[in-house]
Structures are given as C-alpha cells and as structure tokens.
Design a protein around this motif. Structure first.
Motif, short mmCIF file in Angstrom:
data_model
loop_
_atom_site.label_atom_id
_atom_site.label_comp_id
_atom_site.label_asym_id
_atom_site.label_seq_id
_atom_site.Cartn_x
_atom_site.Cartn_y
_atom_site.Cartn_z
N GLY A 92 24.38 -26.90 33.48
CA GLY A 92 24.59 -27.64 32.44
C GLY A 92 23.41 -26.79 31.40
N ILE A 93 23.67 -27.80 29.84
CA ILE A 93 22.08 -27.12 28.78
C ILE A 93 21.78 -27.71 29.24
CG2 ILE A 93 21.69 -27.42 26.14
CD1 ILE A 93 24.47 -26.51 25.59
N ASP A 94 21.59 -28.71 29.62
CA ASP A 94 20.18 -29.72 30.40
C ASP A 94 19.32 -29.06 31.28
OD1 ASP A 94 21.16 -32.26 28.56
OD2 ASP A 94 21.16 -32.79 30.41
N TYR A 118 18.01 -33.96 19.60
CA TYR A 118 18.17 -33.94 21.32
C TYR A 118 16.81 -33.95 22.19
CZ TYR A 118 20.42 -33.45 25.71
OH TYR A 118 21.27 -33.65 26.64
N TYR A 160 13.63 -24.79 18.58
CA TYR A 160 14.77 -25.21 19.12
C TYR A 160 15.45 -26.01 17.75
CZ TYR A 160 18.52 -28.78 21.04
OH TYR A 160 19.33 -29.84 21.58
N ALA A 162 19.72 -27.88 16.94
CA ALA A 162 21.08 -28.01 17.40
C ALA A 162 22.38 -27.54 16.35
CB ALA A 162 21.56 -29.13 17.65
N ASN A 166 23.53 -33.42 16.89
CA ASN A 166 23.52 -34.42 18.05
C ASN A 166 22.10 -34.94 17.12
OD1 ASN A 166 24.05 -37.23 19.01
ND2 ASN A 166 24.12 -35.35 21.43
N ASP A 193 21.01 -24.66 20.36
CA ASP A 193 22.04 -25.13 21.23
C ASP A 193 23.08 -25.35 19.93
OD1 ASP A 193 23.37 -27.21 23.13
OD2 ASP A 193 21.22 -28.95 23.15
N ALA A 195 26.33 -27.02 21.95
CA ALA A 195 27.31 -28.19 22.73
C ALA A 195 27.98 -28.00 21.93
CB ALA A 195 26.23 -28.66 22.84
N TYR A 196 28.42 -28.72 20.33
CA TYR A 196 29.55 -29.42 20.02
C TYR A 196 30.06 -27.98 19.50
CZ TYR A 196 27.29 -33.24 21.89
OH TYR A 196 26.36 -34.42 22.44
N THR A 220 28.08 -25.77 26.82
CA THR A 220 28.94 -26.49 27.61
C THR A 220 30.25 -26.66 28.14
OG1 THR A 220 27.87 -28.01 28.93
CG2 THR A 220 28.20 -28.58 26.39
N SER A 222 30.58 -29.36 28.94
CA SER A 222 30.66 -30.59 29.14
C SER A 222 31.36 -31.48 28.44
CB SER A 222 29.34 -31.32 29.14
OG SER A 222 28.30 -30.81 30.13
N LYS A 223 31.81 -30.82 27.08
CA LYS A 223 31.88 -31.30 25.60
C LYS A 223 33.22 -31.17 25.66
CE LYS A 223 27.88 -33.44 25.71
NZ LYS A 223 27.09 -32.97 25.14
N ARG A 231 28.67 -30.52 35.42
CA ARG A 231 27.20 -30.00 35.26
C ARG A 231 27.11 -28.49 34.78
NH1 ARG A 231 26.15 -32.22 32.24
NH2 ARG A 231 23.98 -31.31 31.83
C1 LIG Z 1 25.58 -33.45 25.49
C2 LIG Z 1 24.53 -32.39 24.97
C3 LIG Z 1 23.57 -31.51 26.07
C4 LIG Z 1 23.97 -31.01 27.33
O1 LIG Z 1 24.80 -30.47 27.99
P1 LIG Z 1 24.54 -30.35 29.37
O2 LIG Z 1 26.08 -29.32 29.67
O3 LIG Z 1 26.05 -31.50 29.55
O4 LIG Z 1 23.68 -30.50 30.04
C5 LIG Z 1 22.85 -30.73 25.34
N1 LIG Z 1 22.72 -30.80 24.22
C6 LIG Z 1 23.31 -31.47 23.15
C7 LIG Z 1 23.10 -31.40 22.08
C8 LIG Z 1 24.16 -32.23 23.44
O5 LIG Z 1 24.50 -33.50 23.30
#
Ligand SMILES: *Cc1c(COP(=O)(O)O)cnc(C)c1O
Length: 370
Positions: A92-94, A118, A160, A162, A166, A193, A195-196, A220, A222-223, A231
């Motif tokens: 995951g991004i985390d 974030y 950083y 995003a 978020n 980042d 992610a979305y 990711t 995840s979304k 993960r």
């Molecule tokens: C949800 C989210 C992540 C987490 O992503 P994972 O791949 O699930 O770890 C990372 N950055 C932002 C901005 C998010 O909202």
C-alpha cells in the motif's frame, strides 16, 4: 527489571497512531457500525474477477509472494507507458511512504506537508526523526506554491502533496504542477500521492515523465480498485530511486493473494468504469443529503465528500459523535479550519440511507448541545 533499551528517537515519540480503526471503535462501543463510511474504502467492493483470482491464490498461499512482483509490475508499466524499472510494488501507499522516508530522511532533516494533510506520512517522518514543517491549505486546497517555497526556506529533502487531497477532496490539474517543480530546491523530492486519482476528472494525474528525478508518484489498489484489506500499492519514479528501495524494503512484504488480486483488478477495465460511475453517483447523493440538511458539500475528486457543518471544529466533532452513536462511522479533518467539516465516504444506497437518516438527528443534537 529494566525494559528493552529503546533508541532515543523512539523514547521521544508520542504514543499516538495516525488513525484509530473502525474495528477498534466498534470494540469500544460494543457493537458494529451499521454504515462504514469513514475510512474511504470502496464499499462497492473489488472486481469479481479479482475476488476469483484471490480465491484461487488462497490455495497457493503456502508459497511466498514473488518478491519482485514481476507480473504486476510489467502490467502496470504497460498501462502507464513506462519501463518496469520505473515501478515499485509495496504494501500500500502507507508501506511505500515508510520505506521512502527511511530512504531519504534522517534525524533533523526537513520535510514539508500541509497542515491537516494525510497523517500517516507525518507519522513516518516522526518515526525516522525528520523535522516536519507545515503550510496551511489555501481555500481548502493543498497549496503547491507555498509547499515548495517552504521547501526552499528549510532546505527540505521531501515535500508531500496529495492530489486529489484527503481529507478535503479538492484537486489541482496535473499540468499545473509541472512548471512549479522548477521551484523545488535542488535535490528535493516531491512525493505526489495520487491515491484517489482514478476517481478524479481527466487531467488530474500528473502528466510528467516517470524518469523525472524530482517526483515519485504513489498509487494504490485500496481505493478505486476496492482492495484496501489486501495492502497493495505502487510507486512510479526514476529507475535509480526505484532501485534504491531494494536496500530497505521488506522484500516479501507484498502477499501472493494481493498480487493476484491486483493483477486481475487492473485488467478488469469494465468493472473499474462501472465502479467509478457508482462513486460519482454516490458523491452526488452525499452532496444532496448535505444540502437537504442546510450544509455545504465541498466539490470532490475523490471517493468521499467533505461536508462543511458551518460552525467550527467542536460542532463538527459533536455531529460526528452523534452519527457514530447511531452506528454511522465517518471521520473528520484534524486541523483548523478544515475541521469544520465531516468526511463521508461513497457507498451503496443502503449505507447512504443510514447516513441520511442519522444526519438530521446528529445536527439537532449538536445544535442543542452547542
Ligand atoms: C487512503 C490513502 C492512502 C493509503 O493507501 P494504502 O495504499 O491503502 O496504504 C494513502 N494516501 C492517501 C491520501 C489516502 O487517502
């Protein structure tokens, strides 16, 4: 008896976690949430093809995953028109953020982010001893000009950003970021980042070259792809930077089931298109629920909507708590002035029905208390 001798850095760290998960909250309240709209998961779920691929992989889970995530990296490279050497797959991004900070940030090194952005990134910076500097949002947007100016002022090694953001859901056109990169100090890396980004309007993704040494992009499954519990995510960057991760990453950290699920999800374009339509429809419905209650929904390019509750952080917190007491899990921004909002994830009608029913009750209770 003496305990283990923690490093001075760890001894000095606060015992906070970036997010208290919904399961922990459910244990505290003694019952499950009826609507899980707080973690920006994709409640519509993953592609049925991904589920089938993961079920098949489950029987093979006695094998470690492929430590190079070869097939997935090649598929991602083809999709993005880059070389496999530009792609890194991680937990995951985390997980990737942790590795990246470990690669770049040592004790006292300056790092820049937005105040209230974030928090998991900040957590990793603290964990490696970096010094975090923040700049405020501007009009509920992360402010790349101010971020980059702060990087110059502090000699930062990482910035950083995003996009989409978020917790606010705001976004910048990807093209607007490119000319600003010239303002980054020499040797400073932008952590972009995304992610979305699959949920965002066309043109939100940064269009720059993967081999630009000033940027690493993080994505990711995840979304939009609905695989948060698996993960798995990836980075796109300069081949030398991607190779450097091999010095510190957890080589067998990405599991086999996730690798198979992500590969199948990536190939199922029709499902992604359908889910993105459902996310867009849910955004509109959340906005309509907010408006019907006299609140202002913020425009969103993500899979959630931030709703301005109109009266500052304490009021939004009270609304959130009464929602939670009614079984509706949502979250809210951490910092002022964004914390005048609650943040509601997209989901199917049943979950949004629960939110629509609970919101007027929560507002009435919060108003009565305030
Ligand atoms: C949800 C989210 C992540 C987490 O992503 P994972 O791949 O699930 O770890 C990372 N950055 C932002 C901005 C998010 O909202």
């Amino acid at each position: 008896m003496t305990g283990p001798r923690y490093t001075p850095l760890v001894s000095a760290l606060p015992a906070t976690v970036p997010f208290v998960g919904p399961e922990a909250q459910e244990r505290d309240r003694g019952e499950p949430f009826a609507a899980r709209l707080g973690a920006n998961e994709n409640i519509f779920g993953p592609s049925p093809r991904a589920v089938a691929a993961m079920a098949k992989a489950a029987a093979e889970v006695w094998k470690y995953g492929d430590s190079e995530s070869h097939d997935l990296r090649h598929a991602l490279a083809a999709q993005h028109g880059v070389r496999p050497g530009n792609i890194l797959v991680g937990e995951g991004i985390d997980g990737l953020l942790g590795c990246l900070v470990r690669l770049i940030v040592g004790p006292g090194d300056a790092v820049i982010t937005s105040l209230g952005a974030y928090p998991t990134f900040n957590y990793h910076v603290a964990g490696f001893g970096g010094t975090l500097h923040t700049v405020p949002y501007r009009g509920d947007h992360e402010d790349p000009e101010a971020l980059f100016a702060k990087a110059c002022e502090t000699g930062a090694k990482l910035v950083y950003l995003a996009n989409p953001d978020n917790p606010m859901g705001s976004w910048h056109g990807g093209r607007t970021i490119s000319p600003l990169l010239d303002r980054l100090p020499e040797g400073c890396l932008l952590v972009l980042d995304e992610a979305y980004v699959e949920c965002a309007p066309e043109g939100t993704a940064w269009p720059g070259r993967a081999d630009d040494p000033r940027v690493i992009r993080l994505r990711t499954f995840s979304k939009a792809y609905g695989l948060a519990g698996a993960r798995i995510g990836y980075g796109i960057g300069h081949a030398d930077l991607i190779a450097a991760f091999n010095k510190v990453r957890n080589h067998f950290g990405v599991n086999r089931i996730a690798q198979e699920g992500a590969l199948a999800a990536l190939k199922d374009h029709a499902y992604l298109t359908e889910v993105l339509e459902r996310i867009a429809a849910a955004r509109s419905r959340i906005a309509a629920i907010a408006t019907a209650n006299g609140l202002e929904p913020l425009p969103s390019a993500a899979n959630f909507v931030a709703i301005d509750c109109g009266r500052g952080g304490a009021f939004a917190r009270a609304v959130l708590e009464v929602l939670s007491a009614q079984g509706v899990f949502v979250r809210m921004p951490f910092a002022e002035p964004q914390n005048r909002c609650i943040r509601v994830s997209c989901g199917p009608d049943a979950a949004l029905d629960a939110f629509a029913a609970a919101l007027p009750v929560a507002l009435a209770a919060a108003r009565a208390a305030g």
